[in-house]
Design a protein around this motif. Structure first.
Motif, PDB file in Angstrom:
ATOM      1  N   UNK A 186       0.842  -1.212   0.000  1.00  0.00           N
ATOM      2  CA  UNK A 186       0.000   0.000   0.000  1.00  0.00           C
ATOM      3  C   UNK A 186       0.870   1.252   0.000  1.00  0.00           C
ATOM      4  N   UNK A 187       1.859   1.277   0.890  1.00  0.00           N
ATOM      5  CA  UNK A 187       2.742   2.448   0.971  1.00  0.00           C
ATOM      6  C   UNK A 187       3.449   2.657  -0.355  1.00  0.00           C
ATOM      7  N   UNK A 188       3.918   1.546  -0.943  1.00  0.00           N
ATOM      8  CA  UNK A 188       4.679   1.662  -2.194  1.00  0.00           C
ATOM      9  C   UNK A 188       3.789   2.229  -3.301  1.00  0.00           C
ATOM     10  N   UNK A 189       2.594   1.663  -3.436  1.00  0.00           N
ATOM     11  CA  UNK A 189       1.698   2.099  -4.521  1.00  0.00           C
ATOM     12  C   UNK A 189       1.230   3.540  -4.263  1.00  0.00           C
ATOM     13  N   UNK A 190       0.982   3.876  -3.012  1.00  0.00           N
ATOM     14  CA  UNK A 190       0.554   5.252  -2.718  1.00  0.00           C
ATOM     15  C   UNK A 190       1.644   6.248  -3.100  1.00  0.00           C
ATOM     16  N   UNK A 191       2.895   5.874  -2.838  1.00  0.00           N
ATOM     17  CA  UNK A 191       4.005   6.786  -3.150  1.00  0.00           C
ATOM     18  C   UNK A 191       4.415   6.748  -4.611  1.00  0.00           C
ATOM     19  N   UNK A 192       4.122   5.624  -5.288  1.00  0.00           N
ATOM     20  CA  UNK A 192       4.491   5.479  -6.703  1.00  0.00           C
ATOM     21  C   UNK A 192       3.306   4.906  -7.467  1.00  0.00           C
ATOM     22  N   UNK A 193       2.251   5.709  -7.697  1.00  0.00           N
ATOM     23  CA  UNK A 193       1.017   5.162  -8.280  1.00  0.00           C
ATOM     24  C   UNK A 193       1.220   4.511  -9.657  1.00  0.00           C
TER      25      UNK A 193
ATOM     26  N   UNK B 268     -11.282  -0.503  -1.552  1.00  0.00           N
ATOM     27  CA  UNK B 268     -12.724  -0.293  -1.291  1.00  0.00           C
ATOM     28  C   UNK B 268     -12.954   0.904  -0.374  1.00  0.00           C
ATOM     29  N   UNK B 269     -12.025   1.081   0.557  1.00  0.00           N
ATOM     30  CA  UNK B 269     -12.168   2.211   1.484  1.00  0.00           C
ATOM     31  C   UNK B 269     -11.728   3.517   0.844  1.00  0.00           C
ATOM     32  N   UNK B 270     -11.357   3.444  -0.408  1.00  0.00           N
ATOM     33  CA  UNK B 270     -10.978   4.654  -1.140  1.00  0.00           C
ATOM     34  C   UNK B 270      -9.559   5.097  -0.847  1.00  0.00           C
ATOM     35  N   UNK B 271      -8.757   4.188  -0.240  1.00  0.00           N
ATOM     36  CA  UNK B 271      -7.418   4.596   0.173  1.00  0.00           C
ATOM     37  C   UNK B 271      -6.337   4.202  -0.823  1.00  0.00           C
ATOM     38  N   UNK B 272      -6.710   3.462  -1.862  1.00  0.00           N
ATOM     39  CA  UNK B 272      -5.669   2.968  -2.766  1.00  0.00           C
ATOM     40  C   UNK B 272      -6.169   2.952  -4.209  1.00  0.00           C
ATOM     41  N   UNK B 273      -5.432   3.652  -5.052  1.00  0.00           N
ATOM     42  CA  UNK B 273      -5.835   3.802  -6.453  1.00  0.00           C
ATOM     43  C   UNK B 273      -4.843   3.036  -7.330  1.00  0.00           C
ATOM     44  N   UNK B 274      -5.349   2.104  -8.126  1.00  0.00           N
ATOM     45  CA  UNK B 274      -4.486   1.286  -8.981  1.00  0.00           C
ATOM     46  C   UNK B 274      -4.604   1.684 -10.453  1.00  0.00           C
ATOM     47  N   UNK B 275      -5.196   2.859 -10.725  1.00  0.00           N
ATOM     48  CA  UNK B 275      -5.495   3.185 -12.127  1.00  0.00           C
ATOM     49  C   UNK B 275      -4.232   3.334 -12.976  1.00  0.00           C
ATOM     50  N   UNK B 276      -3.121   3.657 -12.335  1.00  0.00           N
ATOM     51  CA  UNK B 276      -1.880   3.821 -13.112  1.00  0.00           C
ATOM     52  C   UNK B 276      -0.920   2.641 -12.928  1.00  0.00           C
TER      53      UNK B 276
END
Ligand code: GLP
Length: 241
Positions: A21-28, A52-60
């Motif tokens: 999560x931290x990695x993806x949040x910092x490097x989407x 689902x909680x809106x805390x993690x975006x995988x669109x990129x």
């Protein structure tokens, strides 16, 4: 290598999910190397929940899987394509064109392997690679043998792997005998490697991987050469460390 020993599977999964999560949040727009098997299922659940909680975006985020069985259609519930959809892709906002798995159904497997390496290279390589470990020390389907294979390749599955994976099929005869696996190079060249293991059956494999001599007889031992490994292991798999 940083080794984190957790009390149980749930804690291992929570810690692993929070690292991803931290990695993806910092490097989407990162390239995530994914593993299958029972080990990372709890981690994927954590990622789905965060999304689902809106805390993690995988669109990129782009995804490359380690391996796939030969001869199993993606609609087969034992294929790794199916596994990834079931545990992650169907529940997050990944773009279909960002999903990559080796093509185990290809007519020309050799060409499919070269295509896979080219796609990894075009993406700039793996940023964060997640790996589990087989009881015989395999990573992806890099099986014990006489040498390390750098590139994506077809492999005849080791008898011990067929036996270990028979639990997922109705009979041992149904377990595919061949697979395509990412080779050692992109795994070692990843910017960060997250190694996961749990359960008593992994005690010797984990010891060999982290403390044993580096040898193709226990392929995961090559991870000792990776400069940025975080190993998250539950207490029962870490008993010999
Ligand atoms: C499978 C996969 C590996 C996985 C391993 C362990 O055969 N090819 O990528 O790490 O076996 O599976 P499990 O997590 O179910 O123990």
């Amino acid at each position: 290598m940083r080794i984190i020993i957790e009390e149980n599977y749930e804690d291992m999964s929570r810690t692993a999910a929070s690292i991803v999560k931290d990695y993806v949040s910092n490097h989407p727009a990162c390239v995530l190397g994914c593993a299958t098997g029972t080990t990372p299922i709890g981690m994927y659940q954590g990622l789905v929940e965060a999304h689902r909680e809106g805390k993690l975006d995988f669109s990129e985020t782009r995804f490359f899987n380690l391996d796939e069985y030969c001869g199993l259609d993606p609609s087969n519930d034992q294929s790794y394509t199916y596994f990834m959809k079931e545990h992650l892709f169907d529940h997050i906002n990944v773009r279909p064109e960002h999903i990559h798995l080796p093509d185990g159904m290809a007519g020309d497997i050799e060409a499919a392997c070269r295509r896979y390496d080219a796609e990894i290279e075009r993406s700039g390589g793996i940023d964060l690679q997640v790996v589990g470990i087989g009881i015989n020390g395999h990573i992806g389907f890099n099986e014990p043998g006489d040498c390390f294979y750098p590139d994506t390749h077809k492999i005849a599955l080791h008898e011990s792997t067929i036996r270990a994976n028979a639990r997922f099929f109705s009979s041992i005869e149904d377990v595919p005998t061949e697979a395509i696996t990412m080779g050692i190079r992109p795994i070692l060249q990843s910017k960060m490697l997250l190694f996961l293991a749990n359960g008593e059956s992994k005690i010797d494999a984990v010891y060999g991987a982290l403390r044993g001599p580096i040898s193709p007889r226990l392929p995961a031992s090559i991870l000792q050469l990776h400069p940025n490994v975080v190993a998250v292991i539950d207490r029962s798999a870490a008993k010999r460390l």
